[in-house]
Design a protein around this motif. Structure first.
Motif, PDB file in Angstrom:
ATOM      1  N   GLY A   1      -7.209  13.688  -5.697  1.00 23.44           N
ATOM      2  CA  GLY A   1      -8.435  13.098  -6.283  1.00 23.44           C
ATOM      3  C   GLY A   1      -9.013  11.836  -5.553  1.00 23.44           C
ATOM      4  O   GLY A   1      -8.657  11.135  -4.329  1.00 23.44           O
ATOM      5  N   PHE A   2     -10.002  11.255  -6.123  1.00 24.35           N
ATOM      6  CA  PHE A   2     -10.557  10.124  -5.872  1.00 24.35           C
ATOM      7  C   PHE A   2      -9.481   8.883  -5.644  1.00 24.35           C
ATOM      8  O   PHE A   2     -10.090   7.713  -5.082  1.00 24.35           O
ATOM      9  N   GLY A   3      -8.520   8.768  -6.538  1.00 28.24           N
ATOM     10  CA  GLY A   3      -7.588   7.816  -6.462  1.00 28.24           C
ATOM     11  C   GLY A   3      -6.827   7.556  -5.104  1.00 28.24           C
ATOM     12  O   GLY A   3      -5.942   6.673  -5.057  1.00 28.24           O
ATOM     13  N   LYS A   4      -6.978   8.653  -4.252  1.00 26.16           N
ATOM     14  CA  LYS A   4      -6.194   8.693  -3.069  1.00 26.16           C
ATOM     15  C   LYS A   4      -6.988   8.761  -1.783  1.00 26.16           C
ATOM     16  O   LYS A   4      -6.642   9.022  -0.551  1.00 26.16           O
ATOM     17  N   LYS A   5      -8.331   8.376  -2.094  1.00 23.34           N
ATOM     18  CA  LYS A   5      -9.473   8.177  -1.020  1.00 23.34           C
ATOM     19  C   LYS A   5      -9.690   6.545  -0.531  1.00 23.34           C
ATOM     20  O   LYS A   5      -9.431   5.873  -1.488  1.00 23.34           O
ATOM     21  N   ILE A   6     -10.149   6.470   0.582  1.00 20.95           N
ATOM     22  CA  ILE A   6     -10.654   5.242   1.221  1.00 20.95           C
ATOM     23  C   ILE A   6     -12.153   5.236   0.822  1.00 20.95           C
ATOM     24  O   ILE A   6     -12.899   5.923   1.190  1.00 20.95           O
TER      25      ILE A   6
ATOM     26  N   LEU B   1       0.817  -1.197   0.117  1.00 21.73           N
ATOM     27  CA  LEU B   1      -0.151  -0.130  -0.040  1.00 21.73           C
ATOM     28  C   LEU B   1       0.999   1.300   0.039  1.00 21.73           C
ATOM     29  O   LEU B   1       0.521   2.264  -0.626  1.00 21.73           O
ATOM     30  N   ILE B   2       2.087   1.160   0.712  1.00 23.37           N
ATOM     31  CA  ILE B   2       2.700   2.415   0.655  1.00 23.37           C
ATOM     32  C   ILE B   2       3.325   3.148  -0.721  1.00 23.37           C
ATOM     33  O   ILE B   2       3.267   4.335  -0.962  1.00 23.37           O
ATOM     34  N   THR B   3       3.570   1.845  -1.486  1.00 26.10           N
ATOM     35  CA  THR B   3       3.816   2.579  -2.978  1.00 26.10           C
ATOM     36  C   THR B   3       2.766   3.106  -3.417  1.00 26.10           C
ATOM     37  O   THR B   3       2.807   3.956  -4.171  1.00 26.10           O
ATOM     38  N   TYR B   4       1.569   2.428  -3.497  1.00 25.91           N
ATOM     39  CA  TYR B   4       0.409   3.030  -3.873  1.00 25.91           C
ATOM     40  C   TYR B   4       0.207   4.572  -3.331  1.00 25.91           C
ATOM     41  O   TYR B   4      -0.175   5.568  -4.078  1.00 25.91           O
ATOM     42  N   GLU B   5       0.271   4.749  -1.883  1.00 23.83           N
ATOM     43  CA  GLU B   5       0.248   6.119  -1.404  1.00 23.83           C
ATOM     44  C   GLU B   5       1.126   6.889  -1.952  1.00 23.83           C
ATOM     45  O   GLU B   5       1.061   8.122  -2.066  1.00 23.83           O
ATOM     46  N   ASN B   6       2.520   6.519  -2.458  1.00 20.96           N
ATOM     47  CA  ASN B   6       3.450   7.509  -3.048  1.00 20.96           C
ATOM     48  C   ASN B   6       3.374   7.785  -4.354  1.00 20.96           C
ATOM     49  O   ASN B   6       4.099   8.369  -5.011  1.00 20.96           O
ATOM     50  N   ASP B   7       2.497   6.867  -5.067  1.00 20.13           N
ATOM     51  CA  ASP B   7       2.387   6.904  -6.523  1.00 20.13           C
ATOM     52  C   ASP B   7       2.151   8.109  -6.980  1.00 20.13           C
ATOM     53  O   ASP B   7       1.124   8.828  -6.460  1.00 20.13           O
ATOM     54  N   THR B   8       2.708   8.503  -8.151  1.00 15.00           N
ATOM     55  CA  THR B   8       2.307   9.862  -8.658  1.00 15.00           C
ATOM     56  C   THR B   8       1.690   9.468 -10.293  1.00 15.00           C
ATOM     57  O   THR B   8       1.710  10.368 -10.864  1.00 15.00           O
ATOM     58  N   TYR B   9       1.690   8.369 -10.734  1.00  9.55           N
ATOM     59  CA  TYR B   9       1.158   7.812 -11.838  1.00  9.55           C
ATOM     60  C   TYR B   9      -0.295   7.731 -12.316  1.00  9.55           C
ATOM     61  O   TYR B   9      -0.662   7.071 -13.018  1.00  9.55           O
ATOM     62  N   PHE B  10      -1.112   7.665 -10.985  1.00 12.06           N
ATOM     63  CA  PHE B  10      -2.520   7.474 -10.838  1.00 12.06           C
ATOM     64  C   PHE B  10      -2.744   5.882 -11.377  1.00 12.06           C
ATOM     65  O   PHE B  10      -3.829   5.561 -11.740  1.00 12.06           O
ATOM     66  N   LEU B  11      -1.866   4.990 -10.895  1.00 14.59           N
ATOM     67  CA  LEU B  11      -1.838   3.539 -11.484  1.00 14.59           C
ATOM     68  C   LEU B  11      -3.030   2.961 -10.971  1.00 14.59           C
ATOM     69  O   LEU B  11      -3.371   2.488  -9.539  1.00 14.59           O
ATOM     70  N   GLY B  12      -4.017   2.609 -11.835  1.00 16.43           N
ATOM     71  CA  GLY B  12      -5.128   1.758 -11.444  1.00 16.43           C
ATOM     72  C   GLY B  12      -6.150   2.349 -10.782  1.00 16.43           C
ATOM     73  O   GLY B  12      -7.336   1.867 -10.360  1.00 16.43           O
TER      74      GLY B  12
END
Length: 336
Positions: free
Chosen positions: A109-114, A59-70
């Motif tokens: 954006g929505f991609g960083k919300k639970i 999860l931490i890699t998704y939290e730090n991701d800047t590519y909007f991956l998935g």
């Protein structure tokens, strides 16, 4: 079959769940409730199975991701020039997270919300309440994504939204597809067809000019299936363009992507008038779940949506949502 189980915990201590959908053919779709992200999409492939979307194991890699991956992108996919819209005759200032533009809904954006998740018979529903004023957008916006995996190897995602004030809504998915990830290579040898004869030309700030450019005979012309290597070699910066779809329906695919060798094959169906094709030319090696995939263009995105910067172009289809209406769109990934 649907399974919901713990996945990980955010850096600030919030729990994130993993949602797994499986069908009798062995196809699997794995979503996490952080960003409604599609983490894995495992599809039948010539007697075996292949995970065809880029993603991370933690999860931490998704939290730090800047590519909007998935991610599920919202409230507004793509760019809004000057981070400003006019609603009810009044100018509304939005958050500007890309220079003077707003990109993909703002800083968070929505991609960083639970997202909340619930099981409904043979499908699941993800939901998120975006509060009035979030990233500058007016209105409390309730967004839902209904997800179903069919026996015909289709991942169907129905998007809905309702608001209590006039606002802007333009949702999309941001999967990065590589149909041959085990090769460690990018998508240059994939073949792609997009059912659109025009693109929206952009200005120096990457927002549409308002015109439609006919593409027949240009490197942008993908009306017939062809390997991407030739066009990628001719386009400085690759593809990051919105195609104007000729037809968009359950019957006619917006795009067809085929792996080198012919399998697997993906049809993207949608009910939106535009398709953003992003070839990720600026992305280098991606630390994917099973090892790095080399760039440039380690994968590609096919993002069904309304046109970029629609609120500032009266000739574009409107992205205004009013309290008496329901935003509805469908995106379907069909594997053959």
């Amino acid at each position: 079959m649907i399974t919901i189980q713990p996945f990980d915990t955010t850096q600030d201590g919030r729990s994130v769940s993993l949602v797994i959908l499986k069908n009798p053919s062995g196809m699997e779709a794995h979503f996490i409730t952080y960003g409604a992200i599609l983490q894995r999409l495992i599809v039948p492939d010539a007697g075996d199975y292949t995970d065809v979307v880029l993603g991370y194991n933690d999860l931490i890699t998704y939290e730090n991701d800047t590519y909007f991956l998935g991610q599920l992108i919202g409230r507004n996919a793509n760019r809004i020039a000057h981070a400003e819209v006019v609603l009810d005759g009044k100018k509304v200032a939005l958050s500007a997270n890309e220079g003077t533009n707003q990109l993909h809904g703002g800083f968070e954006g929505f991609g960083k919300k639970i997202w909340n998740v619930a099981e409904l018979d043979d499908e699941v529903v993800f939901s998120y309440m975006s509060k009035d004023g979030e990233e500058g957008f007016p209105g409390n916006l309730l967004t839902k994504m209904f997800v179903k995996l069919t026996d015909a190897n289709e991942l169907v995602m129905r998007l809905e939204a309702t608001t209590d004030q006039e606002t802007i809504v333009n949702l999309t998915r941001h999967e990065y597809f590589n149909l041959n990830p085990n090769s460690g290579k990018g998508i240059a040898e994939h073949t792609l067809q997009i059912n659109g004869g025009g693109i929206l030309p952009k200005n120096e700030n990457n927002v549409p000019t308002g015109e439609v450019l006919q593409i027949e005979g240009t490197p942008f012309d993908l009306q017939k299936s062809k390997a991407l290597a030739g066009s990628l070699s001719k386009l400085d910066g690759g593809f990051d363009h919105n195609y104007v779809l000729e037809k968009y329906s359950d019957e006619v695919p917006a795009a067809i992507l085929v792996a080198p060798g012919g399998s697997p094959k993906l049809e993207v169906h949608c009910t939106q008038p535009g398709l953003q094709f992003y070839s990720a030319a600026g992305i280098g090696a991606v630390p994917n779940k099973y090892g790095a995939i080399q760039g440039p263009s380690p994968a590609l995105c096919l993002e069904p949506q309304y046109f970029p910067d629609s609120p500032n172009h009266p000739n574009f289809p409107s992205t205004v949502l009013r309290p008496d209406a329901v935003y509805r769109h469908e995106i379907r990934y069909k594997f053959l």
